[in-house]
Design a protein around this motif. Structure first.
Motif, short mmCIF file in Angstrom:
data_model
loop_
_atom_site.label_atom_id
_atom_site.label_comp_id
_atom_site.label_asym_id
_atom_site.label_seq_id
_atom_site.Cartn_x
_atom_site.Cartn_y
_atom_site.Cartn_z
N HIS A 1 -79.20 7.50 92.62
CA HIS A 1 -79.30 7.44 91.16
C HIS A 1 -79.68 8.82 90.65
O HIS A 1 -80.74 9.34 90.96
CB HIS A 1 -80.36 6.40 90.78
CG HIS A 1 -80.64 6.31 89.31
ND1 HIS A 1 -81.62 5.48 88.81
CD2 HIS A 1 -80.11 6.93 88.23
CE1 HIS A 1 -81.67 5.59 87.50
NE2 HIS A 1 -80.76 6.47 87.13
N ALA B 1 -74.40 7.80 91.32
CA ALA B 1 -74.37 7.13 90.02
C ALA B 1 -75.12 7.99 89.03
O ALA B 1 -76.21 8.46 89.33
CB ALA B 1 -75.00 5.75 90.12
N ILE C 1 -76.88 7.69 85.81
CA ILE C 1 -77.42 6.67 84.92
C ILE C 1 -78.57 7.26 84.13
O ILE C 1 -79.58 7.66 84.71
CB ILE C 1 -77.92 5.45 85.74
CG1 ILE C 1 -76.81 4.91 86.63
CG2 ILE C 1 -78.48 4.37 84.81
CD1 ILE C 1 -75.62 4.36 85.90
N HIS C 2 -78.42 7.31 82.80
CA HIS C 2 -79.40 8.01 81.97
C HIS C 2 -80.05 7.15 80.88
O HIS C 2 -81.13 7.48 80.40
CB HIS C 2 -78.73 9.21 81.28
CG HIS C 2 -78.16 10.21 82.22
ND1 HIS C 2 -76.93 10.04 82.84
CD2 HIS C 2 -78.63 11.40 82.65
CE1 HIS C 2 -76.69 11.09 83.62
NE2 HIS C 2 -77.69 11.92 83.52
N GLU D 1 -81.56 1.02 80.92
CA GLU D 1 -81.15 0.54 82.25
C GLU D 1 -81.69 1.33 83.43
O GLU D 1 -81.48 0.93 84.58
CB GLU D 1 -79.62 0.49 82.34
CG GLU D 1 -78.94 1.84 82.26
CD GLU D 1 -77.43 1.73 82.53
OE1 GLU D 1 -76.97 0.71 83.08
OE2 GLU D 1 -76.72 2.70 82.18
N VAL D 2 -82.38 2.44 83.18
CA VAL D 2 -82.78 3.27 84.33
C VAL D 2 -83.72 2.53 85.28
O VAL D 2 -83.59 2.66 86.51
CB VAL D 2 -83.41 4.61 83.89
CG1 VAL D 2 -82.37 5.52 83.28
CG2 VAL D 2 -84.59 4.40 82.96
N PHE E 1 -81.76 0.22 87.40
CA PHE E 1 -80.91 0.89 88.37
C PHE E 1 -81.72 1.48 89.52
O PHE E 1 -81.27 1.46 90.67
CB PHE E 1 -80.06 1.97 87.71
CG PHE E 1 -78.74 2.17 88.41
CD1 PHE E 1 -77.64 1.42 88.07
CD2 PHE E 1 -78.64 3.08 89.45
CE1 PHE E 1 -76.43 1.57 88.75
CE2 PHE E 1 -77.44 3.25 90.13
CZ PHE E 1 -76.33 2.49 89.78
N SER F 1 -86.35 8.51 79.72
CA SER F 1 -85.66 7.87 80.85
C SER F 1 -86.16 8.42 82.18
O SER F 1 -86.38 7.66 83.14
CB SER F 1 -84.15 8.10 80.74
OG SER F 1 -83.62 7.44 79.61
#
Length: 264
Positions: free
Chosen positions: A22, A45, A47-48, A52-53, A56, A77
């Motif tokens: 991540h 991935a 993901i920022h 959702e961080v 994830f 985040s």
């Protein structure tokens, strides 16, 4: 210890397990970081979103936090993801890009460094800034100091923060405050391609997913990435071809090539 064998084992385990890494990283680095992870055998991935961080991080094998292109939302985040990784015992890597350049950037980097990173990977100016030095400001995001200048302070910082610190430069130094490993792989042309340091940080995350000893994981990742740069530079006409040839060398890296890893 035969560090070449350690790197070989870690690389084989990355390829066998395909760890999900991540990344909360910067706009400049996303492409080369994702492709470097794919080339080595990991699963990237980017993901920022704050929404959702944390979820994830829960499913990821490792987290990489890179502060290159800061924004208020991303800092939220980064903080949430780092804290969640700590709660879950997941390894995570901090890349304090440009720490020391501005008060805000330095403050964010120092706050994140106190949230339990497994490894901090930065150039000499960034590591010195994290440690509180005021006379080693970077030139933008580029170091004004050789890695050797931060070697001792990196050890002190590692002991203070209870983590592993990797100072990268012509020679990389990886320390947990007790052990120090030197990694002598790389090529000067690599400094002419943006975000390769960021990609090395991401590979460190992938190796941490399969190697519990953070010093060995970081040294192995930096050795493998530096070696890929060396091999790529042999047939590169300039930085443009070097960038994509590094991906090819990471993909083709095998036991025979790994004999060129220089960790001591």
């Amino acid at each position: 210890m035969e560090y070449t064998k350690v790197a070989e084992k870690a690389l084989a385990e990355v390829r066998a397990s395909v760890p999900l890494v991540h990344n909360i990283t910067n706009y400049v680095a996303m492409d080369v970081t994702a492709n470097a992870l794919l080339a080595i055998g990991a699963s990237p991935a980017m993901i920022h979103a704050g929404e959702e961080v944390e979820d994830f991080v829960t499913i990821a094998s490792a987290l990489v936090v890179n502060i290159g292109t800061l924004s208020r939302e991303w800092v939220v985040s980064m903080t949430a993801a780092a804290d969640r990784a700590g709660q879950l015992g997941k390894p995570w890597v901090l890349d304090p890009v440009g720490a020391g350049a501005t008060p805000y950037r330095t403050s964010v980097a120092r706050d994140l460094s106190r949230r339990g990173p497994t490894v901090i990977r930065g150039n000499a100016s960034e590591i010195l800034a994290l440690a509180g030095a005021t006379d080693a400001a970077p030139k933008g995001v580029d170091s004004t100091q050789a890695s050797e200048a931060a070697r001792e302070i990196a050890g002190n910082l590692a002991r203070t923060l209870d983590c592993t610190v990797a100072v990268t430069g012509a020679v990389d130094y990886v320390t947990d405050g007790n052990r120090v490993l030197a990694v002598a792989n790389g090529d000067p042309m690599m400094t002419r391609v943006t975000a390769l340091g960021c990609a090395a940080t991401a590979l460190t995350g992938a190796f941490l997913a399969v190697e519990n000893d953070a010093v060995l994981a970081a040294a192995s990742a930096l050795g493998v990435f530096g070696l890929a740069g060396e091999l790529a530079a042999r047939n590169s006409e300039g930085p443009g071809t070097l960038r994509w040839r590094i991906l090819d060398e990471l993909y083709r890296m095998d036991a025979a090539a790994l004999s060129g890893v220089r960790i001591s």
